[in-house]
Design a protein around this motif. Structure first.
Motif, PDB file in Angstrom:
ATOM      1  N   MET A   1      -0.399   3.228  11.379  1.00 38.96           N
ATOM      2  CA  MET A   1      -0.540   4.658  10.823  1.00 38.96           C
ATOM      3  C   MET A   1       0.609   4.777   9.754  1.00 38.96           C
ATOM      4  O   MET A   1       0.208   5.712   8.870  1.00 38.96           O
ATOM      5  CB  MET A   1      -0.466   5.585  11.996  1.00 38.96           C
ATOM      6  CG  MET A   1      -1.531   5.609  12.865  1.00 38.96           C
ATOM      7  SD  MET A   1      -1.830   6.764  14.125  1.00 38.96           S
ATOM      8  CE  MET A   1      -0.966   5.899  15.339  1.00 38.96           C
TER       9      MET A   1
ATOM     10  N   GLU B   1      -7.167   8.926   6.993  1.00 39.60           N
ATOM     11  CA  GLU B   1      -7.826   9.311   7.987  1.00 39.60           C
ATOM     12  C   GLU B   1      -8.110   8.325   9.234  1.00 39.60           C
ATOM     13  O   GLU B   1      -7.624   7.309   8.902  1.00 39.60           O
ATOM     14  CB  GLU B   1      -9.142   9.490   7.347  1.00 39.60           C
ATOM     15  CG  GLU B   1     -10.403   9.593   8.300  1.00 39.60           C
ATOM     16  CD  GLU B   1     -11.656   9.536   7.430  1.00 39.60           C
ATOM     17  OE1 GLU B   1     -12.808   8.872   7.880  1.00 39.60           O
ATOM     18  OE2 GLU B   1     -11.948   9.746   6.459  1.00 39.60           O
ATOM     19  N   ILE B   2      -7.955   9.086  10.438  1.00 37.54           N
ATOM     20  CA  ILE B   2      -8.030   8.237  11.943  1.00 37.54           C
ATOM     21  C   ILE B   2      -9.517   8.558  12.298  1.00 37.54           C
ATOM     22  O   ILE B   2      -9.670   9.887  12.521  1.00 37.54           O
ATOM     23  CB  ILE B   2      -7.073   8.662  12.768  1.00 37.54           C
ATOM     24  CG1 ILE B   2      -5.399   8.057  11.925  1.00 37.54           C
ATOM     25  CG2 ILE B   2      -7.003   8.004  14.008  1.00 37.54           C
ATOM     26  CD1 ILE B   2      -4.465   8.337  12.766  1.00 37.54           C
ATOM     27  N   LYS B   3     -10.057   7.494  12.688  1.00 34.82           N
ATOM     28  CA  LYS B   3     -11.416   7.938  13.362  1.00 34.82           C
ATOM     29  C   LYS B   3     -11.836   7.090  14.593  1.00 34.82           C
ATOM     30  O   LYS B   3     -11.503   5.611  14.507  1.00 34.82           O
ATOM     31  CB  LYS B   3     -12.358   7.479  12.275  1.00 34.82           C
ATOM     32  CG  LYS B   3     -13.708   7.741  12.280  1.00 34.82           C
ATOM     33  CD  LYS B   3     -14.620   7.478  11.084  1.00 34.82           C
ATOM     34  CE  LYS B   3     -16.086   7.615  11.327  1.00 34.82           C
ATOM     35  NZ  LYS B   3     -16.781   7.184   9.941  1.00 34.82           N
TER      36      LYS B   3
ATOM     37  N   PHE C   1     -11.750   1.750  16.317  1.00 30.96           N
ATOM     38  CA  PHE C   1     -10.541   2.768  15.879  1.00 30.96           C
ATOM     39  C   PHE C   1     -10.273   2.208  14.421  1.00 30.96           C
ATOM     40  O   PHE C   1     -10.082   0.944  13.966  1.00 30.96           O
ATOM     41  CB  PHE C   1      -9.204   2.366  16.844  1.00 30.96           C
ATOM     42  CG  PHE C   1      -8.043   3.065  16.245  1.00 30.96           C
ATOM     43  CD1 PHE C   1      -7.979   4.381  16.610  1.00 30.96           C
ATOM     44  CD2 PHE C   1      -7.191   2.302  15.642  1.00 30.96           C
ATOM     45  CE1 PHE C   1      -6.784   4.981  16.112  1.00 30.96           C
ATOM     46  CE2 PHE C   1      -5.894   2.752  15.302  1.00 30.96           C
ATOM     47  CZ  PHE C   1      -5.855   4.302  15.579  1.00 30.96           C
ATOM     48  N   THR C   2     -10.429   3.165  13.455  1.00 31.84           N
ATOM     49  CA  THR C   2     -10.145   2.779  12.100  1.00 31.84           C
ATOM     50  C   THR C   2      -9.390   3.910  11.346  1.00 31.84           C
ATOM     51  O   THR C   2      -9.185   5.137  11.826  1.00 31.84           O
ATOM     52  CB  THR C   2     -11.857   3.156  11.434  1.00 31.84           C
ATOM     53  OG1 THR C   2     -12.473   2.430  11.852  1.00 31.84           O
ATOM     54  CG2 THR C   2     -11.471   2.798   9.927  1.00 31.84           C
ATOM     55  N   ILE C   3      -8.472   3.207  10.704  1.00 28.94           N
ATOM     56  CA  ILE C   3      -7.368   3.830   9.944  1.00 28.94           C
ATOM     57  C   ILE C   3      -7.778   3.678   8.410  1.00 28.94           C
ATOM     58  O   ILE C   3      -7.996   2.780   8.021  1.00 28.94           O
ATOM     59  CB  ILE C   3      -6.117   3.462  10.255  1.00 28.94           C
ATOM     60  CG1 ILE C   3      -5.496   3.764  11.623  1.00 28.94           C
ATOM     61  CG2 ILE C   3      -4.970   4.186   9.150  1.00 28.94           C
ATOM     62  CD1 ILE C   3      -4.278   3.257  11.895  1.00 28.94           C
ATOM     63  N   ARG C   4      -7.847   4.952   7.558  1.00 27.69           N
ATOM     64  CA  ARG C   4      -8.215   4.562   6.336  1.00 27.69           C
ATOM     65  C   ARG C   4      -7.433   5.557   5.419  1.00 27.69           C
ATOM     66  O   ARG C   4      -6.948   6.671   5.818  1.00 27.69           O
ATOM     67  CB  ARG C   4      -9.769   5.306   6.313  1.00 27.69           C
ATOM     68  CG  ARG C   4     -10.261   5.261   4.889  1.00 27.69           C
ATOM     69  CD  ARG C   4     -11.851   6.037   4.926  1.00 27.69           C
ATOM     70  NE  ARG C   4     -12.404   5.790   3.453  1.00 27.69           N
ATOM     71  CZ  ARG C   4     -13.101   6.419   2.995  1.00 27.69           C
ATOM     72  NH1 ARG C   4     -14.084   7.171   3.911  1.00 27.69           N
ATOM     73  NH2 ARG C   4     -13.783   6.327   1.715  1.00 27.69           N
ATOM     74  N   ASN C   5      -7.092   4.997   4.274  1.00 29.81           N
ATOM     75  CA  ASN C   5      -6.449   5.789   3.115  1.00 29.81           C
ATOM     76  C   ASN C   5      -6.557   5.232   1.797  1.00 29.81           C
ATOM     77  O   ASN C   5      -7.361   4.171   1.571  1.00 29.81           O
ATOM     78  CB  ASN C   5      -4.698   5.485   3.459  1.00 29.81           C
ATOM     79  CG  ASN C   5      -4.203   4.109   3.339  1.00 29.81           C
ATOM     80  OD1 ASN C   5      -4.480   3.275   4.156  1.00 29.81           O
ATOM     81  ND2 ASN C   5      -3.924   3.842   2.028  1.00 29.81           N
TER      82      ASN C   5
ATOM     83  N   SER D   1      -9.768  -1.701  10.874  1.00 33.97           N
ATOM     84  CA  SER D   1     -10.590  -1.293  12.126  1.00 33.97           C
ATOM     85  C   SER D   1     -10.198  -2.269  13.173  1.00 33.97           C
ATOM     86  O   SER D   1      -9.738  -3.522  13.093  1.00 33.97           O
ATOM     87  CB  SER D   1     -11.961  -1.582  11.894  1.00 33.97           C
ATOM     88  OG  SER D   1     -12.314  -0.390  11.022  1.00 33.97           O
TER      89      SER D   1
ATOM     90  N   ASN E   1      -9.759   0.264   4.920  1.00 32.71           N
ATOM     91  CA  ASN E   1     -10.039   0.580   6.089  1.00 32.71           C
ATOM     92  C   ASN E   1      -9.561  -0.515   6.977  1.00 32.71           C
ATOM     93  O   ASN E   1      -9.838  -1.840   7.009  1.00 32.71           O
ATOM     94  CB  ASN E   1     -11.643   0.822   6.248  1.00 32.71           C
ATOM     95  CG  ASN E   1     -12.255   1.754   5.429  1.00 32.71           C
ATOM     96  OD1 ASN E   1     -11.957   3.016   5.736  1.00 32.71           O
ATOM     97  ND2 ASN E   1     -12.873   1.340   4.337  1.00 32.71           N
TER      98      ASN E   1
END
Length: 99
Positions: A1, A14-16, A27-31, A92, A90
């Motif tokens: 993060m 974005e956290i999804k 669990f995905t972190i996207r920027n 994941s 992304n």
């Protein structure tokens, strides 16, 4: 993060959490990024690998963070991946649900 916040562009990250099946959550972190290119992806988990070629510590880190993350995930036998789609990266991780 922390990487998504530090290196993400346009103040976007974005956290999804996605329910994959009855036993797993993704669990995905996207920027947003314009610095990352497809050719970097195979190496980002390697110790000391940094995308920022200038090695400027104000822009880049030591290249150890993702290597440590990959090691922890592997030791816990967790599936993980990184994908670059358009100008978004992304990360994941699949987590097993325990009842």
């Amino acid at each position: 993060m922390n990487n998504a916040i530090k290196y993400g562009e346009e103040h976007y990250f974005e956290i999804k959490l996605t329910y994959e099946d009855k036993n797993k959550i993704k669990f995905t972190i996207r920027n947003k990024t314009t610095r990352m290119q497809q050719e970097h992806l195979p190496y980002i988990w390697d110790a000391f690998y940094v995308v920022e070629e200038s090695r400027n510590k104000e822009i880049s880190g030591t290249g150890l963070g993702l290597s440590i993350v990959a090691s922890i995930l592997a030791k816990n036998e967790l599936q993980y991946e990184v994908m670059l789609v358009d100008s978004y990266i992304n990360f994941s991780i699949w987590l097993e649900l325990v009842e």
